[in-house]
Design an enzyme around this catalytic site. Structure first.
Site, mmCIF file in Angstrom:
data_model
loop_
_atom_site.group_PDB
_atom_site.id
_atom_site.type_symbol
_atom_site.label_atom_id
_atom_site.label_comp_id
_atom_site.label_asym_id
_atom_site.label_seq_id
_atom_site.Cartn_x
_atom_site.Cartn_y
_atom_site.Cartn_z
ATOM 1 N N GLU A 305 0.827 -1.216 0.000
ATOM 2 C CA GLU A 305 0.000 0.000 0.000
ATOM 3 C C GLU A 305 0.855 1.256 0.000
ATOM 4 O O GLU A 305 0.539 2.234 -0.673
ATOM 5 C CB GLU A 305 -0.944 0.016 1.210
ATOM 6 C CG GLU A 305 -1.962 -1.124 1.247
ATOM 7 C CD GLU A 305 -3.038 -1.023 0.163
ATOM 8 O OE1 GLU A 305 -3.032 -0.045 -0.596
ATOM 9 O OE2 GLU A 305 -3.872 -1.952 0.081
ATOM 10 N N ARG A 309 0.832 3.778 -3.252
ATOM 11 C CA ARG A 309 0.226 5.100 -2.998
ATOM 12 C C ARG A 309 1.287 6.170 -2.771
ATOM 13 O O ARG A 309 1.227 7.249 -3.367
ATOM 14 C CB ARG A 309 -0.708 5.032 -1.790
ATOM 15 C CG ARG A 309 -1.832 4.022 -1.982
ATOM 16 C CD ARG A 309 -2.850 4.059 -0.848
ATOM 17 N NE ARG A 309 -3.633 2.824 -0.823
ATOM 18 C CZ ARG A 309 -4.901 2.744 -0.448
ATOM 19 N NH1 ARG A 309 -5.542 3.819 -0.061
ATOM 20 N NH2 ARG A 309 -5.528 1.582 -0.449
ATOM 21 N N ASP A 438 -5.249 -9.861 -8.008
ATOM 22 C CA ASP A 438 -5.563 -8.978 -9.141
ATOM 23 C C ASP A 438 -4.367 -8.307 -9.816
ATOM 24 O O ASP A 438 -4.079 -8.515 -10.995
ATOM 25 C CB ASP A 438 -6.598 -7.918 -8.718
ATOM 26 C CG ASP A 438 -6.245 -7.198 -7.396
ATOM 27 O OD1 ASP A 438 -5.201 -7.516 -6.792
ATOM 28 O OD2 ASP A 438 -7.017 -6.313 -6.978
ATOM 29 N N GLU A 574 -11.992 0.837 -10.248
ATOM 30 C CA GLU A 574 -11.647 -0.093 -11.339
ATOM 31 C C GLU A 574 -12.513 0.054 -12.583
ATOM 32 O O GLU A 574 -12.013 -0.023 -13.720
ATOM 33 C CB GLU A 574 -11.680 -1.548 -10.835
ATOM 34 C CG GLU A 574 -10.544 -1.901 -9.883
ATOM 35 C CD GLU A 574 -10.741 -1.370 -8.458
ATOM 36 O OE1 GLU A 574 -11.894 -0.999 -8.134
ATOM 37 O OE2 GLU A 574 -9.757 -1.308 -7.696
HETATM 38 C C1 DMJ Z 1 -6.248 0.636 -4.904
HETATM 39 O O1 DMJ Z 1 -5.468 0.837 -3.804
HETATM 40 C C2 DMJ Z 1 -5.519 -0.024 -6.009
HETATM 41 O O2 DMJ Z 1 -6.193 0.140 -7.192
HETATM 42 C C3 DMJ Z 1 -5.294 -1.480 -5.759
HETATM 43 O O3 DMJ Z 1 -4.691 -2.111 -6.845
HETATM 44 C C4 DMJ Z 1 -6.599 -2.149 -5.481
HETATM 45 N N1 DMJ Z 1 -7.350 -1.491 -4.490
HETATM 46 C C5 DMJ Z 1 -7.487 -0.062 -4.497
HETATM 47 C C6 DMJ Z 1 -8.662 0.480 -5.256
HETATM 48 O O4 DMJ Z 1 -9.772 -0.255 -5.262
#
Ligand code: DMJ
Length: 674
Positions: A305, A309, A438, A574
């Site tokens: 994270e 970010r 994912d 998404e």
């Molecule tokens: C974000 O932090 C990123 O896109 C991550 O890959 C998946 N989750 C969140 C958004 O839904």
């Protein structure tokens, strides 16, 4: 009172001494003070006559001697004085004129031959070149953007420190200049580096935006984009009023929540502000980063994270703005995250204490999540390229190489966990493109693109995985035959699809755009329709976190079923992310219209009047969507950014042949053109 006259009268005529004293009596005479020229001339002559011959000779000699000394000293002292005067003028010019002007504006250069000679010595620093240095950088015109330090490392044989000083001085002067600069992300050209970090570092430290000057007219912002700007401003107002410098806004309770205590929303939103052209907001946020963002904290952060970010956000903001502050901060957080890789298998731990430099897995397991350890590569690779320090790229490449060789995959599909001791997949037999797996798939393709489409193993793994999806996870729903991606658990198919999976149509479209087969695009078109239906078939027009598709037609049933535990919406990006890619690559306006519907529904059900947006608990209840009192940082970092880009008709507004988005929507430059 002793006077010359009295002495002459009282003494013998030959004297060995001279005394010249003016007595008031003599001067004034009987008649009092008389200043007439004739009287003075007469009086002087009388005095002269009264002197002895010797006295007169001595006086004449003295006059003659003084006159000669005067002439000599004039000729010998004149030159130094003259040169001293000239030198001080030169000095003044040097101090007040050279540093900024020599570099930025040759027209007002003093013309010292010395300066020209120096420039001639170093072709790298010819005036033309110097003007190309990032003094004129895209960005908010009144932002005090400092060119990256590496520009002063231009090769010089012996003038480095002087040049450094001059450039630094030029930097300072630039700070006071108001330049006419396009603010918009649309015109930014990324640095097209062609080589991997080891050999290309110094040159490639250039931020993407440095070189180019706007070539074309900026595309005007349309009404839908204006609506996104308005939404962003509203969200930002809440954050600013109630959560400034904290991780997330709690818009209903008008407070904040901390996750890492690192101003997550602010950092995630930096490049969005840049792209949306929100100059004042950006400036204010920059100040916070400069003055208040401190990583030396005894705090556990999640490696994934904070990479996507914070590191990703800082790197992309550096590229867009050219402001070296963001690169410095990126380096620092990158270094502080490195202890995560000190594991027996080199598969990183999930958590790092960035103050103590220690790392550990979650308390209950020594596993890490597969998506987490394989979705930090774009950022660390870019950090290596920018810093010249290979350790970042080495660490993440090793993870990819290792995962590439692992057994336990199912036609390219990976399990969700990997053990940090053994380096092996765990919890085998469960396959999903949703949570925990994912972005593994997303980053296979995007790393391949980032690196100039040369790293074949990444491409192989990606293509194989998409085949695996087709073979094991794709089904069609009833009654509308929507194509969806389900899950597989120990051979049993589940018609469950996370909203997170909606990144896939965009990624497939990106792959097709980069030369992968047309059936990837076909699948993308089918899947984005499904993702849109996950919104459209729901009462609020907003998607839940998870849906289950109906595999059998039943009267009165829609394609999409929602379980009570899954009906929340976290303002996730998404679907709009994929809509953006689809519109970019097809030009089909329906994708913009779908995105517009979604924005309106966010405004209707998640907007908090006092500022900010909130995630909600129940997308099925328009009269009470049950606000959860939290605005996730990705709403500003991703959702609104992708909306803005979706509504734009300017393909150069983050050109997809030049940039690749990380999984948190932070654009990073593609290293080499195809
Ligand atoms: C974000 O932090 C990123 O896109 C991550 O890959 C998946 N989750 C969140 C958004 O839904």
């Amino acid at each position: 009172m002793y006077s010359a006259a009295a002495a002459a009268a009282a003494s013998p005529p030959r004297r060995d001494f001279i005394s010249v004293t003016l007595s008031p009596e003599e001067a004034v005479g009987a008649g009092g003070y008389n200043n007439s020229k004739a009287w003075r001339r007469r009086s002087c002559w009388r005095k002269w006559k009264q002197l002895s011959r010797l006295q007169r000779s001595v006086i004449l000699f003295l006059f003659a001697f003084l006159a000669v000394c005067g002439v000599i000293s004039y000729t010998s002292m004149g030159e130094p004085w003259k040169s001293l005067t000239n030198k001080s003028l030169d000095d003044q010019r040097t101090e007040t004129e050279i540093p900024g002007l020599k570099l930025a504006n040759p027209a007002v250069l003093p013309a010292p031959q010395k300066a020209d000679a120096n420039l001639g010595d170093y072709p790298e620093l010819s005036p033309q070149k110097l003007q190309k240095l990032p003094h004129v950088r895209r960005g908010p015109s009144n932002l005090q953007i400092k060119p990256p330090r590496r520009d002063v490392k231009l090769k010089t044989r012996h003038g480095t420190s002087r040049v450094v000083e001059e450039l630094n001085q030029a930097d300072k002067e630039e700070k006071t200049e108001k330049s006419v600069i396009s603010w918009r992300g649309a015109v930014i050209e990324p640095d097209q580096s062609t080589e991997p970090p080891s050999s290309k570092i110094k040159e490639s430290e250039k931020p993407s935006s440095v070189e180019d000057v706007d070539q074309k007219e900026p595309v005007p912002i349309n009404e839908r984009q204006m609506a996104v700007i308005e939404a962003f401003r509203h969200a930002w107002k809440g954050y600013k009023d109630f959560a400034w410098g904290h991780d997330e806004l709690k818009p209903l309770s008008k407070s904040y929540s901390e996750w890492f205590g690192l101003g997550l929303t602010l950092i995630d939103a930096l490049d969005t502000m840049w792209i949306l052209g929100l100059k004042e907001e950006f400036e204010e946020a920059r100040k916070w980063v400069s003055n208040d963002l401190v990583f030396d904290k005894n705090v556990d952060v999640n490696l994934f994270e904070s990479t996507i970010r914070i590191l990703g956000g800082l790197l992309s903001t550096y590229h867009l703005s050219g402001d070296s502050l963001f690169l410095e901060k990126a380096k620092e957080i990158g270094n502080r995250l490195m202890p995560a890789f000190k594991t027996p298998s080199k598969i990183p731990y999930s958590d790092v204490n960035i103050g103590r430099g220690t790392a550990h897995p979650p308390r209950w397991t020594s596993d890490s999540t597969v998506a987490e350890v394989t979705s930090i590569q774009l950022e660390f690779r870019e950090l290596s390229r920018l810093t010249g320090d290979e350790k970042f790229q080495k660490a993440v490449d090793e993870v990819m190489k290792h995962v590439h060789t692992l057994s336990g995959k199912n036609d390219g599909l990976v399990p969700m966990f990997i053990n940090t001791n053994s380096g092996q997949f765990t919890h085998l037999g469960i396959y999903t493109l949703g949570a925990r797996a994912d972005s593994y798939y997303e980053y296979l393709l995007k790393q391949w693109i980032q690196g100039g489409k040369k790293e074949n193993e990444l491409l192989e793994d990606y293509v194989r995985a998409i085949e695996g999806v087709k073979k094991h996870l794709l089904k069609r729903s009833q009654p509308n035959k929507l194509t969806f991606v389900g899950e597989l658990a120990h051979g049993h198919f589940s018609a469950k699809m996370d909203h997170l999976v909606c990144f896939l149509p965009g990624t497939l479209a990106l792959g097709a755009h980069n030369g992968l087969t047309a059936d990837h695009m076909k699948l993308a078109e089918a899947l984005i329709e499904t993702c849109y239906q996950m919104y459209a078939q729901v009462e609020t027009g907003l998607s839940p976190e998870i849906v289950h598709f109906n595999l059998h037609a039943q009267k009165g049933h829609k394609d999409v079923e929602i379980k009570p535990a899954d009906r929340h919406n976290l303002l996730r990006p998404e679907t709009v992310e994929s809509l953006f890619y689809m519109y970019r690559f097809t030009g089909d306006k329906k994708y913009q219209d779908w995105g517009w519907e979604i924005l309106q529904n966010f405004n209707k059900y998640t907007r908090v009047p006092t500022g900010g947006y909130t995630s909600i608990n129940n997308v099925q209840n328009p009269s009470n969507p049950e606000p959860r009192d939290k605005m996730e940082s990705f709403f500003l970092g991703e959702t609104l950014k992708y909306m803005f880009l979706l509504f734009s008709d300017d393909i150069d507004l983050i050109n997809l042949d030049k940039y690749v988005f990380n999984t948190e929507a932070h654009p990073l430059p593609i290293w080499a053109p195809a």
